[in-house]
Design a protein around this motif. Structure first.
Motif, short mmCIF file in Angstrom:
data_model
loop_
_atom_site.label_atom_id
_atom_site.label_comp_id
_atom_site.label_asym_id
_atom_site.label_seq_id
_atom_site.Cartn_x
_atom_site.Cartn_y
_atom_site.Cartn_z
N MET A 158 6.25 15.82 17.70
CA MET A 158 6.95 15.94 16.42
C MET A 158 6.32 17.06 15.60
SD MET A 158 7.46 13.16 13.37
CE MET A 158 8.43 12.14 14.43
N ASP A 159 7.17 17.81 14.95
CA ASP A 159 6.72 18.90 14.08
C ASP A 159 6.18 18.30 12.79
OD1 ASP A 159 6.35 21.06 12.44
OD2 ASP A 159 8.32 21.94 12.80
N THR A 160 4.87 18.29 12.64
CA THR A 160 4.26 17.66 11.47
C THR A 160 4.34 18.54 10.22
OG1 THR A 160 2.08 18.49 12.11
CG2 THR A 160 2.68 16.25 12.84
N THR A 161 4.86 19.76 10.35
CA THR A 161 5.04 20.59 9.16
C THR A 161 6.30 20.18 8.39
OG1 THR A 161 6.29 22.31 10.32
CG2 THR A 161 3.88 22.55 10.22
N LYS A 162 7.19 19.46 9.05
CA LYS A 162 8.42 18.99 8.40
C LYS A 162 8.16 17.61 7.82
CE LYS A 162 11.58 21.50 11.38
NZ LYS A 162 12.75 21.39 12.27
N GLN A 163 8.08 17.54 6.50
CA GLN A 163 7.81 16.27 5.86
C GLN A 163 8.01 16.39 4.36
OE1 GLN A 163 3.55 15.16 5.80
NE2 GLN A 163 3.20 17.09 6.86
N PHE A 164 8.18 15.24 3.72
CA PHE A 164 8.20 15.21 2.26
C PHE A 164 7.83 13.81 1.77
CE2 PHE A 164 12.68 14.41 3.38
CZ PHE A 164 12.98 13.28 2.62
N THR A 165 7.46 13.75 0.51
CA THR A 165 7.04 12.50 -0.13
C THR A 165 7.81 12.32 -1.43
OG1 THR A 165 4.84 12.68 0.84
CG2 THR A 165 5.07 11.23 -1.08
N ILE A 166 8.22 11.10 -1.70
CA ILE A 166 8.84 10.73 -2.97
C ILE A 166 8.03 9.55 -3.52
CG2 ILE A 166 10.90 9.83 -4.13
CD1 ILE A 166 12.56 11.03 -1.78
N THR A 167 7.59 9.65 -4.75
CA THR A 167 6.87 8.55 -5.40
C THR A 167 7.70 8.07 -6.58
OG1 THR A 167 4.75 9.51 -4.73
CG2 THR A 167 4.70 7.88 -6.50
N ARG A 168 7.89 6.75 -6.64
CA ARG A 168 8.69 6.16 -7.73
C ARG A 168 8.02 4.90 -8.23
NH1 ARG A 168 14.39 7.90 -7.94
NH2 ARG A 168 14.66 6.20 -9.39
N GLU A 169 8.23 4.63 -9.51
CA GLU A 169 7.78 3.36 -10.09
C GLU A 169 9.00 2.50 -10.37
OE1 GLU A 169 5.18 3.67 -13.45
OE2 GLU A 169 3.85 5.09 -12.41
N PHE A 170 8.85 1.20 -10.09
CA PHE A 170 9.93 0.24 -10.33
C PHE A 170 9.44 -0.82 -11.30
CE2 PHE A 170 10.79 1.91 -6.07
CZ PHE A 170 12.09 2.33 -6.24
N ASP A 171 10.33 -1.23 -12.17
CA ASP A 171 10.04 -2.28 -13.13
C ASP A 171 10.28 -3.63 -12.46
OD1 ASP A 171 9.30 -3.47 -15.46
OD2 ASP A 171 11.20 -3.12 -16.50
N ALA A 172 9.50 -3.88 -11.41
CA ALA A 172 9.61 -5.11 -10.62
C ALA A 172 8.27 -5.32 -9.92
CB ALA A 172 10.73 -5.00 -9.59
N PRO A 173 7.93 -6.57 -9.63
CA PRO A 173 6.68 -6.82 -8.91
C PRO A 173 6.73 -6.27 -7.48
CG PRO A 173 7.71 -8.90 -9.61
CD PRO A 173 8.62 -7.78 -10.01
N ARG A 174 5.57 -5.98 -6.94
CA ARG A 174 5.48 -5.44 -5.59
C ARG A 174 6.20 -6.34 -4.58
NH1 ARG A 174 -0.19 -4.16 -2.60
NH2 ARG A 174 -0.55 -6.34 -3.09
N GLU A 175 6.08 -7.66 -4.72
CA GLU A 175 6.72 -8.58 -3.78
C GLU A 175 8.24 -8.42 -3.79
OE1 GLU A 175 4.32 -9.42 -6.00
OE2 GLU A 175 2.70 -9.67 -4.53
N ALA A 176 8.82 -8.14 -4.95
CA ALA A 176 10.27 -7.94 -5.03
C ALA A 176 10.69 -6.66 -4.32
CB ALA A 176 10.73 -7.92 -6.49
N VAL A 177 9.89 -5.60 -4.45
CA VAL A 177 10.19 -4.34 -3.78
C VAL A 177 10.02 -4.52 -2.27
CG1 VAL A 177 9.63 -1.89 -3.60
CG2 VAL A 177 9.53 -3.02 -5.84
N TRP A 178 9.00 -5.26 -1.85
CA TRP A 178 8.81 -5.56 -0.43
C TRP A 178 10.04 -6.29 0.12
CZ3 TRP A 178 5.57 -4.44 3.50
CH2 TRP A 178 5.65 -5.24 4.65
N ARG A 179 10.49 -7.32 -0.59
CA ARG A 179 11.68 -8.08 -0.15
C ARG A 179 12.90 -7.18 -0.05
NH1 ARG A 179 9.94 -11.84 -3.55
NH2 ARG A 179 11.53 -11.39 -5.09
N ALA A 180 13.03 -6.23 -0.97
CA ALA A 180 14.17 -5.32 -0.94
C ALA A 180 14.18 -4.47 0.33
CB ALA A 180 14.18 -4.43 -2.17
N TRP A 181 13.01 -4.18 0.86
CA TRP A 181 12.90 -3.41 2.11
C TRP A 181 13.06 -4.29 3.35
CZ3 TRP A 181 13.00 1.60 3.25
CH2 TRP A 181 12.72 2.53 2.23
#
Length: 149
Positions: free
Chosen positions: A1-24
């Motif tokens: 895999m070409d490791t030069t191709k990549q990106f990151t997105i960081t977001r904050e949610f007004d919800a507990p971590r467990e709720a975001v985990w469940r959403a995934w």
């Protein structure tokens, strides 16, 4: 895999971590947001076998009715802080599947910071409705789902 191709997105949610985990990880919740704006997830298409070596699948449907099956394999599952999985059209055997890593961090006041890292696809922000924009729109959909919950 070409490791030069990549990106990151960081977001904050007004919800507990467990709720975001469940959403995934809960197929009923994931089906509500695993798509950009103007796109839907085909009813009944979302399945999740949440374990290392397990798989997930869903089908996005664009406004003209074209369907895009998507899925992959879970490479790492560390509840509730990390998911790592492949992400591709299951019928596309021509290229190595990109890998997505999701890190979830607890913040004060029942908030969660999500760091989404995609390895294997370039940051295509200059284009219209590329992969970067599609995921950003999906995260806006996720935000709406979390607010409604």
């Amino acid at each position: 895999m070409d490791t030069t191709k990549q990106f990151t997105i960081t977001r904050e949610f007004d919800a507990p971590r467990e709720a975001v985990w469940r959403a995934w990880t809960d197929p009923a919740i994931a089906a509500q947001w695993w798509h950009p704006h103007e796109v839907v997830t085909k009813e009944g298409s979302t399945r999740i076998d949440l374990r290392e070596g397990g798989s997930y699948a869903y089908t996005m449907v664009i406004p003209d009715g074209t369907e895009y099956p998507t899925g992959g394999e879970y490479l790492e599952v560390r509840e509730p802080e990390r998911l790592r999985f492949t992400w591709a059209d299951p019928g596309d055997e021509q290229r190595e599947a990109p890998v997505i890593t999701i890190d979830l961090a607890e913040l004060a006041d029942d908030r969660c910071e999500m760091t989404f890292h995609l390895l294997g696809i370039d940051d295509d922000r200059p284009s219209d409705h590329g992969v970067f924009d599609g995921w950003n729109e999906a995260f806006e959909e996720l935000d709406d789902v979390l607010v409604r919950a």
